[in-house]
Design a protein around this motif. Structure first.
Motif, PDB file in Angstrom:
ATOM      1  N   GLU A 125      -1.730  -7.274   3.094  1.00 17.11           N
ATOM      2  CA  GLU A 125      -1.709  -5.834   2.858  1.00 17.11           C
ATOM      3  C   GLU A 125      -0.634  -5.217   3.754  1.00 17.11           C
ATOM      4  O   GLU A 125      -0.627  -5.441   4.974  1.00 17.11           O
ATOM      5  N   ASP A 145       1.915  -0.962 -11.062  1.00 17.74           N
ATOM      6  CA  ASP A 145       1.494   0.403 -10.709  1.00 17.74           C
ATOM      7  C   ASP A 145      -0.028   0.553 -10.661  1.00 17.74           C
ATOM      8  O   ASP A 145      -0.548   1.664 -10.650  1.00 17.74           O
ATOM      9  N   ILE A 149       0.865  -1.186   0.000  1.00 14.29           N
ATOM     10  CA  ILE A 149       0.000   0.000   0.000  1.00 14.29           C
ATOM     11  C   ILE A 149       0.906   1.242   0.000  1.00 14.29           C
ATOM     12  O   ILE A 149       1.859   1.310   0.772  1.00 14.29           O
ATOM     13  N   ARG A 150       0.569   2.209  -0.874  1.00 14.16           N
ATOM     14  CA  ARG A 150       1.390   3.431  -1.015  1.00 14.16           C
ATOM     15  C   ARG A 150       2.854   3.036  -1.259  1.00 14.16           C
ATOM     16  O   ARG A 150       3.770   3.473  -0.567  1.00 14.16           O
ATOM     17  N   GLN A 151       3.003   2.176  -2.263  1.00 13.54           N
ATOM     18  CA  GLN A 151       4.315   1.596  -2.521  1.00 13.54           C
ATOM     19  C   GLN A 151       5.353   2.606  -3.024  1.00 13.54           C
ATOM     20  O   GLN A 151       6.549   2.314  -3.045  1.00 13.54           O
ATOM     21  N   GLN A 152       4.877   3.804  -3.416  1.00 19.57           N
ATOM     22  CA  GLN A 152       5.823   4.821  -3.872  1.00 19.57           C
ATOM     23  C   GLN A 152       6.634   5.402  -2.704  1.00 19.57           C
ATOM     24  O   GLN A 152       7.684   6.024  -2.918  1.00 19.57           O
ATOM     25  N   GLN A 153       6.158   5.197  -1.482  1.00 16.33           N
ATOM     26  CA  GLN A 153       6.893   5.714  -0.323  1.00 16.33           C
ATOM     27  C   GLN A 153       8.136   4.858  -0.055  1.00 16.33           C
ATOM     28  O   GLN A 153       8.125   3.640  -0.245  1.00 16.33           O
ATOM     29  N   SER A 203      -3.758   0.478  -8.823  1.00 15.34           N
ATOM     30  CA  SER A 203      -4.158   0.927  -7.492  1.00 15.34           C
ATOM     31  C   SER A 203      -4.366  -0.286  -6.582  1.00 15.34           C
ATOM     32  O   SER A 203      -4.657  -1.389  -7.048  1.00 15.34           O
ATOM     33  N   GLY A 241       1.408  -1.511   4.327  1.00 11.82           N
ATOM     34  CA  GLY A 241       1.624  -0.091   4.042  1.00 11.82           C
ATOM     35  C   GLY A 241       2.587   0.539   5.029  1.00 11.82           C
ATOM     36  O   GLY A 241       3.063  -0.120   5.964  1.00 11.82           O
ATOM     37  N   PRO A 242       2.873   1.855   4.875  1.00 12.68           N
ATOM     38  CA  PRO A 242       3.827   2.552   5.752  1.00 12.68           C
ATOM     39  C   PRO A 242       3.479   2.442   7.230  1.00 12.68           C
ATOM     40  O   PRO A 242       4.358   2.215   8.072  1.00 12.68           O
ATOM     41  N   LYS A 243       2.199   2.608   7.570  1.00 11.00           N
ATOM     42  CA  LYS A 243       1.798   2.545   8.982  1.00 11.00           C
ATOM     43  C   LYS A 243       1.980   1.128   9.538  1.00 11.00           C
ATOM     44  O   LYS A 243       2.337   0.940  10.705  1.00 11.00           O
ATOM     45  N   VAL A 251       8.689   0.824   1.351  1.00 13.37           N
ATOM     46  CA  VAL A 251       7.502  -0.048   1.318  1.00 13.37           C
ATOM     47  C   VAL A 251       7.726  -1.248   0.393  1.00 13.37           C
ATOM     48  O   VAL A 251       7.507  -2.405   0.785  1.00 13.37           O
TER      49      VAL A 251
END
Length: 479
Positions: free
Chosen positions: A350, A330, A299-303, A332, A352-354, A306
């Protein structure tokens, strides 16, 4: 968002039109594609990977019972096919013929194998001479051709993949033992690997394989209440041996005929998996047969960090023996979720950053959509546990569905009412006469599925004619 919605809407609801739902699933999950050859299909990588897993697991189980693999030609000379009268008559309407070799007409027509009994018999007649040559316990993985009028992907096509076992034995007892043994291999495989409960039993004489002394079957029930013959095992006795003169010198130095069996399972089992476990979002694959068991979705793999952490998770899962993939495309996350569900991948993770900051990830089950939070370090063990739970619960749900759609009838009126109003199996007593079997097919639209090994006595008389009953039979509408 519009794209994600479109993916879900691509599948017709099974409650609205089950046949269209099935077709939508096999197409949208990219299991097959249609071809310019009518009645034949391309099995795409996602579909073929399921077949490879079926093949691998069945082959392993076969070999544990002493089976060896061979390969015989796909062409059968007409004169060879004619040697067993009942067998020929049973397959005549479905046979495809080759009449030319290049530009020259053949001296004798060649049948494209619909099944290989006659080829194996011809081979055994030359290969078996003494009791020391027995038993022969052979199997071949191949395709066969049957010129079906009505086709449907996996369930019925003009060319399909299967395995066909062909064995030869010194005694009738050995042949019968092998026949039942292989049926049980199929039944255990369906329940333990495909999570499909089955009814084991014997076919009536009308429904048995052409040329067989006895045919045994496993029958499963699809979500729409129709039955599917899921695997068969045939005892040929010495009928084929006499037609093809397959004799051996026994220990007493007397010439005797061998006793033979044949047994098979096909790509239609992929259709069974779809129709037993699928839902309105697509496939739901049992973990033990799924080519990909877990999909890691960042999730939000561009950060920063991740994708790297997601790759670490995927690698750890693979190292633990799970079949895992990472979706780093790429698209969603919502699209990826829909695609994972469409393809029936049992579990997604799943991340993500959090989640990474908290040292955890979310495991989502495909079958129940339950979400489970687990520490990243414990994911391999936790996912393995979730997959085992899924496998067990999918079998139990399918068994509960089958039992809830299995009915009992003790007279003709009750039988016809159930057949008309309640899709599923009907258990009813039968006198053993084909006239009653034919009449039930004509009047209620059902066929006999099997006489189960686990016999019950629901009544003393036949459900149709009222004469003394000889056996309990499972009846149903079938694919």
């Amino acid at each position: 968002m519009a794209k994600e919605k479109k993916l879900v809407e691509a599948i017709t609801s099974m409650e609205e039109d089950f046949a269209q739902w099935y077709t939508d699933v096999v197409k949208k999950a990219e299991l097959i594609d249609y071809t310019s050859v009518k009645g034949c299909m391309v099995i795409k990588p996602a579909g073929y990977a399921i077949w490879e897993n079926i093949q691998h697991e069945l082959d392993r189980r076969f070999k544990e019972t002493g089976v060896e693999n061979v390969y015989l030609p796909m062409f059968i000379p007409e004169s060879l096919l004619q040697k067993e009268k009942d067998h020929v008559e049973g397959f005549a309407p479905e046979v495809a013929w080759v009449t030319h070799g290049g530009l020259e007409p053949l001296q004798e027509r060649m049948c494209v194998r619909p099944t290989s009994e006659t080829l194996f018999c011809d081979f055994y007649a030359n290969d078996i001479h003494s009791y020391r040559d027995l038993p022969k316990v052979y199997n071949q993985w191949c395709s066969v051709v049957r010129w079906e009028k009505t086709t449907r992907p996996f369930l019925r096509s003009r060319e399909f993949l299967w395995q066909e076992g062909h064995t030869a034995h010194a005694t009738a007892e050995e042949a019968e033992e092998r026949t039942i043994q292989m049926l049980n291999v199929y039944a255990d495989f369906c329940e333990e690997v495909l999570a499909i409960p089955v009814v084991r039993g014997r076919k009536t004489d009308k429904e048995k394989f052409a040329g067989a002394e006895a045919t045994y079957t496993i029958e499963s029930l699809m979500h729409d209440g129709k039955a599917l013959q899921s695997g068969t095992s045939h005892n040929f006795g010495d009928g084929f041996a006499k037609a093809f003169n397959i004799q051996f010198a026994d220990k007493d130095n007397k010439l005797k005929y061998v006793h033979q069996t044949s047994w098979g399972m096909t790509t239609r089992m992929i259709g069974a998996i779809i129709m037993v476990h699928g839902d309105n979002s697509g496939l739901v694959l049992p973990p033990r047969i799924a080519p990909t068991q877990v999909m890691v979705i960042p999730i939000r793999q561009q950060q920063a960090g991740v994708l790297e952490k997601a790759q670490e998770v995927k690698d750890a899962l693979t190292l633990s023996g799970l079949r895992a993939k990472l979706d780093a495309s790429d698209k969603s996350p919502g699209w990826k979720f829909s695609e994972q569900e469409m393809r029936g991948i049992p579990v997604r993770i799943e991340l993500g950053p959090k989640d990474i900051e908290a040292g955890q990830a979310v495991i989502v089950r495909r079958d129940t959509r339950e979400k489970i939070t687990a520490p990243i370090a414990e994911l391999p063990a936790k996912v393995a546990e979730v997959l085992d739970t899924m496998q067990h619960e999918m079998l139990e749900r399918a068994r509960t569905h089958r039992d809830a759609h299995t009915y009992e009838a003790v007279n003709k009126e009750e039988f016809k009412k159930i057949a008309d109003e309640k899709p599923g199996f009907i258990k009813a007593m039968w006198c053993g006469c084909q006239e009653c079997e034919d009449a039930l097919k004509e009047e209620a639209g059902v066929t006999s599925r099997c006489m189960p090994f686990a016999q019950e006595k629901l009544a003393d008389t036949c459900v149709y004619c009222g004469k003394p009953a000889k056996a309990l039979v499972y009846w149903g509408k079938a694919y």
